[in-house]
Motif scaffolding. Sequence first.
Motif, short mmCIF file in Angstrom:
data_model
loop_
_atom_site.label_atom_id
_atom_site.label_comp_id
_atom_site.label_asym_id
_atom_site.label_seq_id
_atom_site.Cartn_x
_atom_site.Cartn_y
_atom_site.Cartn_z
N GLN A 119 45.70 -35.92 15.77
CA GLN A 119 44.67 -36.19 16.78
C GLN A 119 43.98 -37.53 16.52
OE1 GLN A 119 42.59 -32.44 16.19
NE2 GLN A 119 43.11 -31.78 18.26
N LEU A 120 43.73 -37.83 15.24
CA LEU A 120 43.11 -39.10 14.89
C LEU A 120 44.04 -40.26 15.26
CD1 LEU A 120 41.00 -40.89 13.54
CD2 LEU A 120 42.02 -40.32 11.32
N ILE A 121 45.31 -40.13 14.95
CA ILE A 121 46.28 -41.17 15.29
C ILE A 121 46.34 -41.38 16.80
CG2 ILE A 121 48.73 -41.78 15.26
CD1 ILE A 121 48.87 -40.24 12.55
N SER A 122 46.31 -40.29 17.54
CA SER A 122 46.33 -40.37 19.00
C SER A 122 45.12 -41.14 19.53
CB SER A 122 46.38 -38.96 19.60
OG SER A 122 46.29 -39.00 21.00
N GLU A 123 43.97 -40.89 18.95
CA GLU A 123 42.75 -41.57 19.38
C GLU A 123 42.82 -43.06 19.07
OE1 GLU A 123 39.08 -41.23 21.42
OE2 GLU A 123 40.80 -39.90 21.18
N ILE A 124 43.38 -43.41 17.92
CA ILE A 124 43.56 -44.83 17.56
C ILE A 124 44.43 -45.53 18.60
CG2 ILE A 124 44.69 -46.36 15.89
CD1 ILE A 124 43.74 -44.39 13.70
N LYS A 125 45.52 -44.89 18.99
CA LYS A 125 46.42 -45.48 19.98
C LYS A 125 45.73 -45.61 21.34
CE LYS A 125 50.68 -43.84 17.80
NZ LYS A 125 51.85 -42.92 17.92
N CYS A 152 35.50 -47.64 12.30
CA CYS A 152 34.53 -46.61 11.92
C CYS A 152 33.17 -47.28 11.81
CB CYS A 152 34.94 -46.00 10.58
SG CYS A 152 33.70 -44.89 9.84
N ILE A 153 32.17 -46.69 12.42
CA ILE A 153 30.83 -47.27 12.39
C ILE A 153 29.95 -46.44 11.46
CG2 ILE A 153 28.76 -47.81 13.74
CD1 ILE A 153 30.57 -48.36 16.12
N GLY A 154 29.37 -47.10 10.48
CA GLY A 154 28.49 -46.43 9.53
C GLY A 154 27.09 -46.30 10.08
N LEU A 155 26.59 -45.09 10.10
CA LEU A 155 25.24 -44.81 10.60
C LEU A 155 24.29 -44.67 9.41
CD1 LEU A 155 26.16 -42.23 13.40
CD2 LEU A 155 25.65 -44.68 13.68
N HIS A 167 33.09 -45.71 22.79
CA HIS A 167 34.37 -46.05 23.41
C HIS A 167 35.12 -47.14 22.63
CE1 HIS A 167 31.37 -48.87 24.80
NE2 HIS A 167 32.30 -49.67 25.29
N LEU A 168 34.47 -47.68 21.61
CA LEU A 168 35.05 -48.80 20.85
C LEU A 168 35.49 -48.40 19.45
CD1 LEU A 168 32.33 -51.42 21.84
CD2 LEU A 168 34.67 -51.29 22.75
N CYS A 169 35.14 -47.20 19.03
CA CYS A 169 35.44 -46.77 17.67
C CYS A 169 36.11 -45.40 17.68
CB CYS A 169 34.18 -46.73 16.81
SG CYS A 169 32.99 -45.46 17.29
N VAL A 170 36.69 -45.04 16.55
CA VAL A 170 37.34 -43.73 16.44
C VAL A 170 36.64 -42.84 15.42
CG1 VAL A 170 39.59 -44.58 17.16
CG2 VAL A 170 39.00 -44.56 14.71
N LYS A 228 29.19 -34.13 22.44
CA LYS A 228 29.48 -35.16 23.46
C LYS A 228 30.79 -35.89 23.23
CE LYS A 228 25.55 -34.53 25.63
NZ LYS A 228 25.52 -33.95 27.00
N HIS A 229 31.19 -36.03 21.97
CA HIS A 229 32.38 -36.82 21.66
C HIS A 229 33.23 -36.13 20.60
CE1 HIS A 229 30.53 -40.00 24.00
NE2 HIS A 229 29.45 -39.91 23.25
N PRO A 230 33.76 -34.97 20.92
CA PRO A 230 34.54 -34.21 19.92
C PRO A 230 35.83 -34.91 19.51
CG PRO A 230 34.74 -33.21 22.09
CD PRO A 230 33.66 -34.25 22.20
N GLU A 231 36.24 -35.91 20.27
CA GLU A 231 37.47 -36.65 19.95
C GLU A 231 37.26 -37.65 18.80
OE1 GLU A 231 35.18 -39.44 22.50
OE2 GLU A 231 35.51 -37.27 22.46
N ILE A 232 36.00 -37.87 18.43
CA ILE A 232 35.70 -38.86 17.40
C ILE A 232 35.67 -38.20 16.02
CG2 ILE A 232 33.84 -40.34 16.51
CD1 ILE A 232 33.34 -41.30 19.31
#
Length: 272
Positions: free
Chosen positions: A5-11, A18-21, A52-55, A85-89
């Motif tokens: 799933q992670l690979i799919s999101e990258i594609k 990855c954004i550090g919070l 929309h810019l990060c995974v 809101k963003h379970p794909e991340i």
Amino acid sequence: MTTAQLISEIKKKQSFLCIGLDVDLNKIPQYLLQEEDPIFAFNKAIIDATHHLCVAYKPNTAFYEAYGLKGWKALEKTINYLNDKHPEIFTIADAKRGDIGNTSSMYAKAFFEDLAFDSVTVAPYMGKDSVEPFLAFKDKHTILLALTSNQGAFDFQTKTVGDKELYKQVLETSKTWHNAENLMYVVGATKAEFLEDIRQIIPNSFLLVPGVGAQGGNLQDVCKYGMNANVGLLINSSRGIIYASNKEDFVNAAAEKAKDIQIVMQSILSSR
């Protein structure tokens, strides 16, 4: 989240950002301090502007624990918001845990069950019985500290013990642990010259790479030596994105910085 799933999101996003919070109340726009929960308000604004810019997103738990209960509550609200809101991340609890087995089991439950992160960073110093409790969770990932970006990494990690450097022994030994397929590894961007050797040992694993941006790591070098057939990289940027501005335009500034990185990543991916 599975690796597939992670690979799919990258594609899909043409990004492996990855954004550090890492929220410091002294650095966020001061008007946010009037909010009931300024930490969550800041995180939500950053997420809304950059998802929309990060995974992946990576909260470093120290920046929440430092504020006590209110900080932990803000972390909980942040991960709940992401999962809702963003379970794909892909979500990373940058907690750097690692203790004897029964304690590690409780740390794993805290981050994987209670907070429902996809992954957590773990220190390998105490060996397999401190790491395997994390590896036992299905579709969860343990990100092992392998070769870090700080100067002190040379104190121990690159020292030769026996016939090879310690970090290489950590990599090789970790492959023998139960459920090792759930392992990812931290390799600092400032150590890009080591990536070629690292890929000889763990060719297929994902690497979390901090240190691009404020710490001086070079994205092109990391990709040259560290990228594999499935990309296999999560490039983290924290301060360079979230603190691009400390004024009311901080949301747009963060989005612009993230977009700049994503464009470079898209170019790298399209050239492969």
